[in-house]
Design an enzyme around this catalytic site. Structure first.
Site, PDB file in Angstrom:
ATOM      1  CG  HIS A  53      -1.949  -1.029   1.230  1.00 59.19           C
ATOM      2  ND1 HIS A  53      -3.046  -0.968   2.061  1.00 59.19           N
ATOM      3  CD2 HIS A  53      -2.102  -2.169   0.515  1.00 59.19           C
ATOM      4  CE1 HIS A  53      -3.818  -2.010   1.852  1.00 59.19           C
ATOM      5  NE2 HIS A  53      -3.255  -2.773   0.913  1.00 59.19           N
ATOM      6  CD  GLU A  55      -2.018   4.143   3.164  1.00 60.99           C
ATOM      7  OE1 GLU A  55      -1.719   3.508   2.119  1.00 60.99           O
ATOM      8  OE2 GLU A  55      -3.172   4.173   3.616  1.00 60.99           O
ATOM      9  CB  CYS A  83      -6.580  -0.507   5.239  1.00 55.63           C
ATOM     10  SG  CYS A  83      -4.853  -1.062   5.144  1.00 55.63           S
ATOM     11  CB  CYS A  86      -2.058   1.621   6.209  1.00 56.57           C
ATOM     12  SG  CYS A  86      -1.651   0.787   4.657  1.00 56.57           S
TER      13      CYS A  86
END
Length: 152
Positions: A53, A55, A83, A86
Protein backbone atom coordinates in the site's frame (compact mmCIF):
# COMPACT_ATOMS: atom_id res chain seq x y z
CA UNK A 1 5.91 25.47 0.76
CA UNK A 2 6.63 26.65 -2.74
CA UNK A 3 5.21 24.46 -5.51
CA UNK A 4 2.99 21.50 -4.81
CA UNK A 5 1.44 21.07 -1.40
CA UNK A 6 2.08 17.77 0.35
CA UNK A 7 -1.42 16.51 -0.48
CA UNK A 8 -0.98 17.56 -4.10
CA UNK A 9 2.18 15.44 -4.13
CA UNK A 10 0.20 12.54 -2.68
CA UNK A 11 -2.43 13.02 -5.40
CA UNK A 12 0.31 13.02 -8.03
CA UNK A 13 1.60 9.70 -6.64
CA UNK A 14 -1.96 8.34 -6.68
CA UNK A 15 -2.41 9.32 -10.33
CA UNK A 16 0.88 7.63 -11.20
CA UNK A 17 -0.35 4.47 -9.47
CA UNK A 18 -3.59 4.62 -11.48
CA UNK A 19 -1.55 4.92 -14.70
CA UNK A 20 0.04 1.59 -13.74
CA UNK A 21 -3.36 -0.03 -13.15
CA UNK A 22 -3.06 0.20 -9.37
CA UNK A 23 -5.77 1.53 -7.07
CA UNK A 24 -4.99 5.26 -7.02
CA UNK A 25 -3.75 5.92 -3.52
CA UNK A 26 -0.73 8.09 -2.84
CA UNK A 27 1.20 8.91 0.32
CA UNK A 28 3.88 11.41 1.32
CA UNK A 29 5.96 11.38 4.51
CA UNK A 30 7.18 14.79 5.65
CA UNK A 31 9.85 15.21 8.31
CA UNK A 32 9.47 17.50 11.30
CA UNK A 33 11.46 20.16 9.41
CA UNK A 34 9.08 20.09 6.41
CA UNK A 35 11.38 18.04 4.18
CA UNK A 36 9.70 15.38 2.04
CA UNK A 37 11.27 12.12 3.17
CA UNK A 38 9.38 9.79 0.84
CA UNK A 39 6.38 9.49 -1.44
CA UNK A 40 4.75 6.44 -2.99
CA UNK A 41 1.69 5.13 -4.73
CA UNK A 42 0.06 1.73 -4.39
CA UNK A 43 2.08 -1.11 -5.95
CA UNK A 44 0.24 -4.24 -4.79
CA UNK A 45 -0.23 -5.62 -8.31
CA UNK A 46 3.10 -4.50 -9.70
CA UNK A 47 5.02 -5.96 -6.74
CA UNK A 48 2.70 -8.96 -6.25
CA UNK A 49 2.60 -7.87 -2.62
CA UNK A 50 -0.64 -7.38 -0.69
CA UNK A 51 1.20 -5.13 1.78
CA UNK A 52 2.50 -2.73 -0.90
CA UNK A 53 0.00 0.00 0.00
CA UNK A 54 1.16 3.57 -0.60
CA UNK A 55 1.40 4.26 3.14
CA UNK A 56 3.56 1.20 3.85
CA UNK A 57 5.89 1.93 0.93
CA UNK A 58 6.27 5.58 1.95
CA UNK A 59 6.89 4.66 5.61
CA UNK A 60 9.53 2.10 4.60
CA UNK A 61 11.30 4.57 2.32
CA UNK A 62 11.22 7.35 4.95
CA UNK A 63 12.60 5.03 7.63
CA UNK A 64 15.36 3.92 5.26
CA UNK A 65 16.17 7.55 4.41
CA UNK A 66 16.52 8.40 8.10
CA UNK A 67 18.21 5.12 9.03
CA UNK A 68 15.74 4.42 11.82
CA UNK A 69 12.43 2.65 12.30
CA UNK A 70 10.67 5.47 14.15
CA UNK A 71 9.51 8.56 12.32
CA UNK A 72 8.91 10.67 15.40
CA UNK A 73 7.75 14.17 14.52
CA UNK A 74 6.91 13.23 10.92
CA UNK A 75 3.59 13.75 9.15
CA UNK A 76 1.91 11.42 6.70
CA UNK A 77 -0.33 12.73 3.91
CA UNK A 78 -2.44 10.08 2.18
CA UNK A 79 -5.23 10.40 -0.35
CA UNK A 80 -7.46 7.73 1.23
CA UNK A 81 -8.24 6.86 4.83
CA UNK A 82 -5.68 4.21 5.81
CA UNK A 83 -6.82 0.62 6.25
CA UNK A 84 -6.26 -1.23 9.54
CA UNK A 85 -2.90 -2.63 8.35
CA UNK A 86 -1.61 0.82 7.42
CA UNK A 87 -2.98 2.40 10.60
CA UNK A 88 -1.04 -0.20 12.61
CA UNK A 89 2.13 0.66 10.69
CA UNK A 90 1.50 4.38 11.26
CA UNK A 91 1.29 3.74 15.00
CA UNK A 92 4.43 1.57 14.97
CA UNK A 93 6.34 4.27 13.06
CA UNK A 94 5.25 6.86 15.64
CA UNK A 95 3.94 9.26 12.98
CA UNK A 96 3.02 12.52 14.71
CA UNK A 97 0.29 13.71 12.34
CA UNK A 98 -1.90 11.88 9.82
CA UNK A 99 -3.65 13.87 7.10
CA UNK A 100 -5.97 12.05 4.73
CA UNK A 101 -8.33 12.99 1.94
CA UNK A 102 -11.25 10.68 1.21
CA UNK A 103 -12.86 8.52 3.85
CA UNK A 104 -13.12 4.79 3.15
CA UNK A 105 -16.39 3.33 4.48
CA UNK A 106 -15.51 -0.10 3.03
CA UNK A 107 -11.93 -0.64 4.21
CA UNK A 108 -10.93 2.32 6.35
CA UNK A 109 -9.24 1.65 9.66
CA UNK A 110 -9.15 5.13 11.21
CA UNK A 111 -12.65 6.63 11.38
CA UNK A 112 -14.39 3.62 9.81
CA UNK A 113 -14.29 -0.11 10.47
CA UNK A 114 -11.51 -1.20 12.82
CA UNK A 115 -10.80 2.31 14.20
CA UNK A 116 -7.29 1.21 15.08
CA UNK A 117 -6.32 4.39 16.91
CA UNK A 118 -9.33 4.09 19.24
CA UNK A 119 -8.25 0.63 20.38
CA UNK A 120 -6.87 0.56 23.95
CA UNK A 121 -3.86 -1.52 22.88
CA UNK A 122 -2.67 1.05 20.35
CA UNK A 123 0.59 2.35 21.78
CA UNK A 124 0.75 5.53 19.72
CA UNK A 125 -2.01 7.71 18.29
CA UNK A 126 -1.15 10.48 15.83
CA UNK A 127 -3.04 13.73 15.52
CA UNK A 128 -5.59 13.03 12.77
CA UNK A 129 -6.85 15.50 10.17
CA UNK A 130 -9.35 14.19 7.64
CA UNK A 131 -11.01 15.63 4.55
CA UNK A 132 -7.90 17.32 3.11
CA UNK A 133 -8.55 17.76 -0.65
CA UNK A 134 -11.36 15.28 -0.09
CA UNK A 135 -13.24 16.08 -3.29
CA UNK A 136 -10.17 15.58 -5.52
CA UNK A 137 -9.13 12.39 -3.70
CA UNK A 138 -12.63 10.88 -3.90
CA UNK A 139 -13.06 11.87 -7.56
CA UNK A 140 -9.81 10.15 -8.50
CA UNK A 141 -10.98 6.91 -6.92
CA UNK A 142 -14.51 7.15 -8.35
CA UNK A 143 -13.20 7.76 -11.86
CA UNK A 144 -10.75 4.87 -11.59
CA UNK A 145 -13.36 2.36 -10.45
CA UNK A 146 -16.01 3.61 -12.89
CA UNK A 147 -13.59 3.03 -15.77
CA UNK A 148 -12.90 -0.50 -14.54
CA UNK A 149 -16.63 -1.26 -14.28
CA UNK A 150 -17.18 0.08 -17.80
CA UNK A 151 -14.52 -2.31 -19.15
CA UNK A 152 -16.04 -5.32 -17.39
Amino acid sequence: MVGLTYMERALRAARAAADLGEVPVGAVVVGADGTVLAEAGNRTRMDNDPTAHAEILALRAAAAALGQERLTGASLYVTLEPCAMCAGAIAAARIARLYYGASDPKSGGVAQGARVFAHPQTHHVPEIYDGLCERDCAALLSTFFAARRDRA
